[in-house]
Every structure is written in C-alpha cells, then in structure tokens.
Design a protein around this motif. Structure first.
Motif, PDB file in Angstrom:
ATOM      1  N   GLY A  68      -3.090  85.723  47.847  1.00  0.00           N
ATOM      2  CA  GLY A  68      -4.073  84.836  47.226  1.00  0.00           C
ATOM      3  C   GLY A  68      -4.682  85.412  45.970  1.00  0.00           C
ATOM      4  N   ALA A  69      -3.970  86.358  45.331  1.00  0.00           N
ATOM      5  CA  ALA A  69      -4.506  87.015  44.129  1.00  0.00           C
ATOM      6  C   ALA A  69      -3.753  86.588  42.875  1.00  0.00           C
ATOM      7  CB  ALA A  69      -4.434  88.535  44.304  1.00  0.00           C
ATOM      8  N   GLU A  70      -3.172  85.376  42.893  1.00  0.00           N
ATOM      9  CA  GLU A  70      -2.390  84.934  41.731  1.00  0.00           C
ATOM     10  C   GLU A  70      -3.237  84.775  40.472  1.00  0.00           C
ATOM     11  OE1 GLU A  70      -2.654  81.256  44.506  1.00  0.00           O
ATOM     12  OE2 GLU A  70      -2.648  83.434  44.667  1.00  0.00           O
ATOM     13  N   ASP A  71      -4.553  84.602  40.642  1.00  0.00           N
ATOM     14  CA  ASP A  71      -5.431  84.500  39.467  1.00  0.00           C
ATOM     15  C   ASP A  71      -5.464  85.804  38.674  1.00  0.00           C
ATOM     16  OD1 ASP A  71      -6.010  81.921  40.101  1.00  0.00           O
ATOM     17  OD2 ASP A  71      -7.967  82.334  40.995  1.00  0.00           O
ATOM     18  N   GLU A  72      -5.128  86.908  39.341  1.00  0.00           N
ATOM     19  CA  GLU A  72      -5.117  88.205  38.658  1.00  0.00           C
ATOM     20  C   GLU A  72      -3.781  88.464  37.949  1.00  0.00           C
ATOM     21  OE1 GLU A  72      -6.851  88.150  41.913  1.00  0.00           O
ATOM     22  OE2 GLU A  72      -8.440  87.866  40.445  1.00  0.00           O
ATOM     23  N   LEU A  73      -2.783  87.630  38.227  1.00  0.00           N
ATOM     24  CA  LEU A  73      -1.474  87.800  37.587  1.00  0.00           C
ATOM     25  C   LEU A  73      -1.522  87.275  36.155  1.00  0.00           C
ATOM     26  CD1 LEU A  73       1.424  86.803  40.037  1.00  0.00           C
ATOM     27  CD2 LEU A  73       1.151  88.955  38.815  1.00  0.00           C
ATOM     28  N   GLU A  85       4.534  77.090  43.458  1.00  0.00           N
ATOM     29  CA  GLU A  85       3.190  77.175  42.872  1.00  0.00           C
ATOM     30  C   GLU A  85       3.134  78.235  41.772  1.00  0.00           C
ATOM     31  OE1 GLU A  85       2.611  75.921  47.201  1.00  0.00           O
ATOM     32  OE2 GLU A  85       3.919  77.236  46.040  1.00  0.00           O
ATOM     33  N   LEU A  86       3.814  79.354  41.995  1.00  0.00           N
ATOM     34  CA  LEU A  86       3.841  80.417  40.991  1.00  0.00           C
ATOM     35  C   LEU A  86       4.693  80.005  39.790  1.00  0.00           C
ATOM     36  CD1 LEU A  86       3.002  83.238  40.177  1.00  0.00           C
ATOM     37  CD2 LEU A  86       4.894  84.161  41.530  1.00  0.00           C
ATOM     38  N   VAL A  87       5.794  79.320  40.060  1.00  0.00           N
ATOM     39  CA  VAL A  87       6.657  78.817  38.982  1.00  0.00           C
ATOM     40  C   VAL A  87       5.876  77.848  38.096  1.00  0.00           C
ATOM     41  CG1 VAL A  87       8.729  77.458  38.461  1.00  0.00           C
ATOM     42  CG2 VAL A  87       8.771  79.136  40.319  1.00  0.00           C
ATOM     43  N   GLU A  88       5.021  77.025  38.717  1.00  0.00           N
ATOM     44  CA  GLU A  88       4.217  76.062  37.958  1.00  0.00           C
ATOM     45  C   GLU A  88       3.219  76.784  37.048  1.00  0.00           C
ATOM     46  OE1 GLU A  88       3.134  72.498  36.455  1.00  0.00           O
ATOM     47  OE2 GLU A  88       4.810  72.906  37.824  1.00  0.00           O
ATOM     48  N   LEU A  89       2.623  77.875  37.537  1.00  0.00           N
ATOM     49  CA  LEU A  89       1.697  78.657  36.712  1.00  0.00           C
ATOM     50  C   LEU A  89       2.413  79.225  35.487  1.00  0.00           C
ATOM     51  CD1 LEU A  89      -0.308  80.654  39.432  1.00  0.00           C
ATOM     52  CD2 LEU A  89      -1.119  78.728  38.055  1.00  0.00           C
ATOM     53  N   ILE A  90       3.677  79.588  35.668  1.00  0.00           N
ATOM     54  CA  ILE A  90       4.476  80.103  34.548  1.00  0.00           C
ATOM     55  C   ILE A  90       4.763  78.978  33.552  1.00  0.00           C
ATOM     56  CG2 ILE A  90       6.706  81.113  33.908  1.00  0.00           C
ATOM     57  CD1 ILE A  90       6.698  82.475  36.707  1.00  0.00           C
ATOM     58  N   LYS A  91       5.110  77.800  34.078  1.00  0.00           N
ATOM     59  CA  LYS A  91       5.443  76.659  33.212  1.00  0.00           C
ATOM     60  C   LYS A  91       4.280  76.242  32.324  1.00  0.00           C
ATOM     61  CE  LYS A  91       9.100  74.456  35.955  1.00  0.00           C
ATOM     62  NZ  LYS A  91       9.447  73.263  36.780  1.00  0.00           N
TER      63      LYS A  91
END
Length: 413
Positions: A68-73, A85-91
């Motif tokens: 749950g620490a994707e905001d720090e990525l 969900e992570l792929v969408e953050l990249i897009k």
C-alpha cells in the motif's frame, strides 16, 4: 546523606538513559535511521519512512504496491506490467519509467530526486557505483536463496516504507498460502524436476535459489537441488543421468526452445519426462510470477508448477487457497484490496490453467506421433538405401566377375 542518595539516583537515571540510547535505533529529529548491509556489503543508512522511491526491479515495485505504499513510488523500470493499478499510474504519468533493469537512465533517476533507489544484483554494479558517486542513496537487495529470504525482504521494504503492520499481515498471508500448498503436496510422492533456463550451454536452478523452494512447494524435487549455488551450468549427459520425470522450459529473456527441440536432442529420448510426454513451457504471467522477487506473486508461481507436477491435485488446492484468501482481509482496507488481488490472480490461474496440462499433453502426443512417423519413414528410407547399396555392390561384383571371365576367355583364345 540525603544529598548522596539524590546523586546516586540522578547518576542511575543518567546511566539508564545512556544504556537505552545505546540499544535503541538511531533517531534523527524524530526519524528512525535504519542501517542495512546490502548485497555488496555496503552499509546503507536510510531515514525511514522513505517518502520517494525508485525501483530497478519490477518485483520490488510489486512488493511496494502490495504494502500500500505506491504513493511513495516515483520511478520504475519498463518491465513493470502488473498489477493493472500500478500500470495505470505509469500511464497517467504519476510514476515515471526510468529505463530497464540493467540499463536505467541515470539522468532521469537524478531528476526525480528520490530518497532511495532499491535495486537487485541484476543491475550492473558499475551502474550502482555511478548513482552513488552522484549522491543517490542505493540499496541493493541480494538474490534470495529461499522463500523465507523473500518474506524477509518484504518485511524490510515494509519497514523502509513505514508499513510494518501491513508487512507482517501480508507475510502472514504468504505463510498461510505456503502452508496450504505444503500440506497438500506433502501427501503425494515428489516428482523429479529439471528446470531449463538456457540451453547451449545448459543453465538450470541450483539448491541455493528461491526457485528451488518454489519447485518443492509445488510438490517437486529439483534434480540439481543438491548443489550449493543459485544457478548451475551442466551438460546433456548429466541431465540424462539424473533422469527427470518433468522438464520445465522457462521461455523468456531470449530462450526460445520448444518441447520438440527437447525430444529431438540426442539421448534425451531415454529420459522419463520425454518418454512420459511431460515436457512443459513456462511463459507469460507464469514466468513473470516466478522471476518477480521479492513480489508476493512468487508464491503463486508454485500454482502454475503444481498443474504440471500434480494435475490431479490442482482443483482441490485452488479451492483451499481461495477460501484462505477470502477470509484474509484483516479488516484493513488497503491490505484487503491487495489480498483480493491475490485471490483474483489465483482464480485467473485456475481459469487459464485448468485445461492447460491436457492441452500440452495433447500437443506433445501429436508431436510424438509425428516423430514416430518420421522415424518410420527414416527407417524405411534407410532400408531402401541399404537395399540399393547392396544391389549396387552385387552389380559391381557381377560386373567384375564378367570382366574376369571375359579376360580369361581372351587369354585362352
């Protein structure tokens, strides 16, 4: 007297405080300073929790997402393709792609100004050294030798990101999954497994490798598990001698060999796996799950292998795992979502792989039939060639005899 007692009490309190300061973690302005010795023996001091992270391995990015620490990525490699969900953050550009595992763009990493870069030993050492020269803090995780090492790395990342509670609960889920798999497969005889990572020369999985644990978790025994290295370079003769019952070809990173190639290798036809048509290909999401340490998905890789090693157990194991994951929400919203993703992945594996084994066995059966026909044709051609060779020899002998007879008659006349 009273003054002396007071002095003793004050001195005792001072000593106690000093002792506590010595044994407690280093703290700077309310931030814990975590000291970690990395894969290269470098002691890295990290102020935790870290607020911005660049990862140089997709498995690390997945572990951070699970916590749950994707905001720090802030930066990941181009190989990050799961979860959606992570792929969408990249897009949408919230997380930047900074190149590959072995060829990251150093300028882009510096531009992101991360508090920490987390890499694995897959990233070249000179790249790590260059980043450190430029003032970037880099932590290099060692190659895990067991699933336990992966769990420890997840706990470390949880501590770095300030998600210790989630980390403990997530690791508890993984331990439950391992327990379910272990309990089911322990009731069955283990099959001898050969894992082919490369051919020409042959590279396979050794005993000091977390993949050895994954093989055992799925009910197999690695035929090179008696070695003390992570990877083993060996020969055709040694593989034939160890006689695996199942062969798994890891089709990725340039490897393109097929079951047909294996069947046609000289001498490999004597191996039990080839005789029993148990030569399988691991690719796509299955291979990703296996290679993506320290992602929790590594444990799910055992499910793919289970379908190859013990197909008769697959349905029962899927049912048990899904039951475990449905009940493992812990009333924690973030972790609940991540565990749900794990459950959905298990269900997807079940759907995709339910008919995979029979399909592969059918393909191998057709391959065996074609090869047998080819062998018969070769034998017939060989017999025909031998017949014509014999006929040619007879004709030559007859011709020689005729010449000899003709010469003898000429001399008499």
């Amino acid at each position: 007297m009273v003054g002396d007692c007071m002095r003793v009490k004050v001195l005792s309190i001072v000593v106690l405080v000093l002792v506590l300061l010595c044994i407690a973690p280093s703290v700077v302005y309310g931030e814990e300073v975590l000291k970690v010795k990395d894969a290269y023996g470098e002691v890295v001091e990290i102020k935790v929790p870290v607020k911005s992270i660049v990862t140089l391995a997709p498995g690390i990015a997945e572990a951070i997402w699970f916590l749950g620490a994707e905001d720090e990525l802030v930066g990941v490699t181009r190989f990050c393709n799961w979860p959606s969900e992570l792929v969408e953050l990249i897009k949408v550009g919230e997380v930047k792609v900074i190149g590959g595992i072995v060829d990251p763009n150093i300028e882009e990493i510096i531009a992101l100004k991360p508090d920490l870069v987390i890499a694995t030993t897959m990233t070249p050492r000179d790249v790590v050294a260059k980043l450190r020269e430029l003032g970037v803090k880099v932590l290099v995780l060692p190659h895990p030798t067991s699933i336990e090492d992966i769990v420890d790395q997840i706990r470390l990342i949880a501590r770095i990101t300030g998600r210790v509670e989630y980390g403990n609960k997530l690791c508890g889920v993984l331990e439950k999954l391992c327990g379910v798999l272990s309990n089911v497969t322990s009731e069955r005889p283990r099959v001898r497994v050969y894992f082919e990572l490369w051919y020409g020369p042959i590279w396979t999985v050794g005993g000091a490798n977390y993949m050895n644990d994954v093989i055992e978790l799925a009910g197999g025994v690695n035929i090179f598990g008696d070695t003390n290295t992570a990877y083993v370079s060996t020969s055709d003769e040694e593989v034939i001698k160890r006689n695996p019952e199942v062969i798994v070809l890891c089709r990725g990173m340039g490897y393109r060999f097929t079951p047909r190639d294996v069947v046609e290798r000289p001498g490999w036809g004597n191996i039990d796996a080839v005789k029993g048509l148990r030569v399988y290909v691991l690719e796509g999401p299955a291979l990703d799950a296996l290679y993506r340490y320290p992602s929790p998905r590594v444990v799910l890789a055992a499910l793919y292998l289970l379908a190859y090693f013990h197909p008769e157990l697959t349905c029962d194991v899927y049912a048990r795992l899904i039951r475990e994951l449905v009940g493992a929400t812990f009333n924690a919203t973030v972790l609940g979502e991540k565990v749900t993703s794990l459950r959905q992945e298990v269900e997807r594996i079940k759907e995709v792989y339910s008919g995979k084994v029979s399909e592969l066995e059918k393909q191998l059966g057709e391959l065996r039939t074609r090869l047998e026909k080819e062998v018969k044709i070769r034998e017939e051609l060989q017999k025909e060639a031998q017949f014509w060779q014999l006929l040619a020899i007879v004709m030559v002998v007859v011709l020689v005899l005729l010449v000899v007879v003709a010469l003898a008659r000429r001399r008499r006349s």
